[in-house]
Scaffold this active site. Structure first.
Site, PDB file in Angstrom:
ATOM      1  N   ASN A   8       0.861  -1.180   0.000  1.00  0.00           N
ATOM      2  CA  ASN A   8       0.000   0.000   0.000  1.00  0.00           C
ATOM      3  C   ASN A   8       0.899   1.233   0.000  1.00  0.00           C
ATOM      4  O   ASN A   8       1.491   1.565   1.025  1.00  0.00           O
ATOM      5  CB  ASN A   8      -0.889  -0.047   1.254  1.00  0.00           C
ATOM      6  N   LYS A  10       0.043   4.221  -0.217  1.00  0.00           N
ATOM      7  CA  LYS A  10      -0.611   5.393   0.383  1.00  0.00           C
ATOM      8  C   LYS A  10      -0.415   6.614  -0.537  1.00  0.00           C
ATOM      9  O   LYS A  10      -0.373   6.443  -1.747  1.00  0.00           O
ATOM     10  CB  LYS A  10      -0.099   5.614   1.808  1.00  0.00           C
ATOM     11  N   HIS A  92      -9.348   1.080   5.233  1.00  0.00           N
ATOM     12  CA  HIS A  92      -8.076   1.297   5.925  1.00  0.00           C
ATOM     13  C   HIS A  92      -8.317   2.281   7.078  1.00  0.00           C
ATOM     14  O   HIS A  92      -9.098   3.227   6.941  1.00  0.00           O
ATOM     15  CB  HIS A  92      -7.037   1.859   4.951  1.00  0.00           C
ATOM     16  N   GLU A  94      -6.704   4.677   8.117  1.00  0.00           N
ATOM     17  CA  GLU A  94      -6.462   6.086   7.779  1.00  0.00           C
ATOM     18  C   GLU A  94      -7.683   6.705   7.115  1.00  0.00           C
ATOM     19  O   GLU A  94      -7.984   7.878   7.315  1.00  0.00           O
ATOM     20  CB  GLU A  94      -5.208   6.197   6.899  1.00  0.00           C
ATOM     21  N   GLU A 162      -4.978  -4.966  10.683  1.00  0.00           N
ATOM     22  CA  GLU A 162      -3.968  -3.933  10.895  1.00  0.00           C
ATOM     23  C   GLU A 162      -4.252  -3.206  12.210  1.00  0.00           C
ATOM     24  O   GLU A 162      -5.097  -2.282  12.239  1.00  0.00           O
ATOM     25  CB  GLU A 162      -3.999  -2.907   9.747  1.00  0.00           C
ATOM     26  N   GLY A 168       2.997   2.126  10.843  1.00  0.00           N
ATOM     27  CA  GLY A 168       4.008   3.164  10.710  1.00  0.00           C
ATOM     28  C   GLY A 168       4.732   3.517  11.992  1.00  0.00           C
ATOM     29  O   GLY A 168       5.388   4.553  12.068  1.00  0.00           O
ATOM     30  N   SER A 207       3.857  -2.270  10.309  1.00  0.00           N
ATOM     31  CA  SER A 207       5.302  -2.331  10.530  1.00  0.00           C
ATOM     32  C   SER A 207       5.939  -3.651  10.097  1.00  0.00           C
ATOM     33  O   SER A 207       6.882  -4.132  10.728  1.00  0.00           O
ATOM     34  CB  SER A 207       5.624  -2.021  12.001  1.00  0.00           C
TER      35      SER A 207
HETATM   36  O1  G3P Z   1      -1.853  -0.661   4.777  1.00  0.00           O
HETATM   37  C1  G3P Z   1      -0.548  -0.853   5.239  1.00  0.00           C
HETATM   38  C2  G3P Z   1      -0.298  -0.191   6.494  1.00  0.00           C
HETATM   39  O2  G3P Z   1      -1.196   0.664   7.025  1.00  0.00           O
HETATM   40  C3  G3P Z   1       0.859  -0.567   7.300  1.00  0.00           C
HETATM   41  O3  G3P Z   1       1.758   0.466   7.165  1.00  0.00           O
HETATM   42  O4  G3P Z   1       3.972   1.455   7.098  1.00  0.00           O
HETATM   43  O5  G3P Z   1       3.249   0.144   9.101  1.00  0.00           O
HETATM   44  O6  G3P Z   1       3.731  -1.036   6.985  1.00  0.00           O
HETATM   45  P1  G3P Z   1       3.277   0.250   7.622  1.00  0.00           P
END
Ligand code: G3P
Length: 245
Positions: A8, A10, A92, A94, A162, A168, A207
């Site tokens: 993703n 983003k 998602h 976000e 998630e 992140g 992450s």
């Molecule tokens: O959709 C993937 C996500 O929200 C995870 O983000 O940067 O933690 O891998 P990240």
């Protein structure tokens, strides 16, 4: 079950970022999992062209629930399918937070995705506060029940767990926590879809990196990953993909 690794991007990526897709093709030719890259809308058309004759497929990060009409700035599932997208990420956290998308909206979008012939990757996950209150399974269960539409099957639905606090942040739940939530999701899918619920892929997201992917993929009911930051660099994303055996 064959694993699925989805990236993703983003709101990242310019025309020049196609170089990462090109590099990814070169690095993943012998991968044994399904691979999806979800760039921003602006790059989907180009990305679809790039991945022709490779084992990569392209997805989107959202779609509107309607097929067409007066919805300024929105893109429908049919439009995405028309340019060759195969998947769409929905719900998602976000978008749930910054666009006020609730389960009802996510479900309507999932219906639209299926109507348009796309595979919906429906995201669920608890906040830190909800986990601290011991409500992770309850929250995820509610999201799942309300977001997954009638007509969902293992062929048109993927679930991504998630935890919001892991996105992140570099924080990852313990193996036990991941297995506990994935087992609960599996059970709910079986209750909802019968034996086909066994074949719906459940991705972990939050992450994921090349350094922790192998351990995460080894957990029970983890059928792949939804990767954010680490999907932006082909070499790092390829490291995750190679762990998905
Ligand atoms: O959709 C993937 C996500 O929200 C995870 O983000 O940067 O933690 O891998 P990240």
């Amino acid at each position: 079950m064959r694993k699925l690794v989805a990236g993703n991007w983003k709101m990242n990526g310019l025309v020049s970022s196609q170089a990462e897709i090109e590099a990814l093709k070169g690095l993943t030719g012998s991968a044994t999992c399904d691979i999806v890259v979800c760039p921003p809308f602006t790059l989907i058309d180009r990305a679809v062209e790039r991945v022709k004759d490779s084992n990569l497929v392209i997805g989107a990060q959202d779609c509107h629930a309607q097929q067409s009409g007066a919805h300024t700035g929105d893109v429908s599932a049919e439009m995405l399918a028309d340019i060759g997208a195969r998947y769409v990420i929905l719900g998602h956290s976000e978008r749930r937070v910054s666009h006020g998308e609730d389960d009802e909206i996510v479900r309507a979008k999932a219906v639209a995705a299926h109507r348009g012939g796309l595979i919906a990757i429906v995201c669920v996950g608890e906040t830190r506060h909800e986990r601290d209150e011991g409500r992770a399974i309850e929250v995820v269960g509610e999201q799942l029940r309300e977001s997954v539409p009638e007509g969902a099957t293992s062929a048109n639905l993927v679930i991504a767990y998630e935890p919001v606090w892991a996105i992140g942040t570099g924080l990852v739940p313990t193996n036990e926590q991941i297995e506990e939530v994935h087992a609960a999701i599996r059970q709910m899918l079986e209750e909802r879809l019968g034996s086909d619920g066994n074949s719906v892929r459940i991705l972990y997201g939050g992450s994921v990196k090349s350094s922790n992917a192998e351990a995460i993929f080894g957990l029970r009911n983890v059928d792949g990953a939804l990767v954010g930051g680490a999907s932006l660099k082909a070499s790092e994303f390829a490291g995750i993909i190679s762990a998905a055996v």
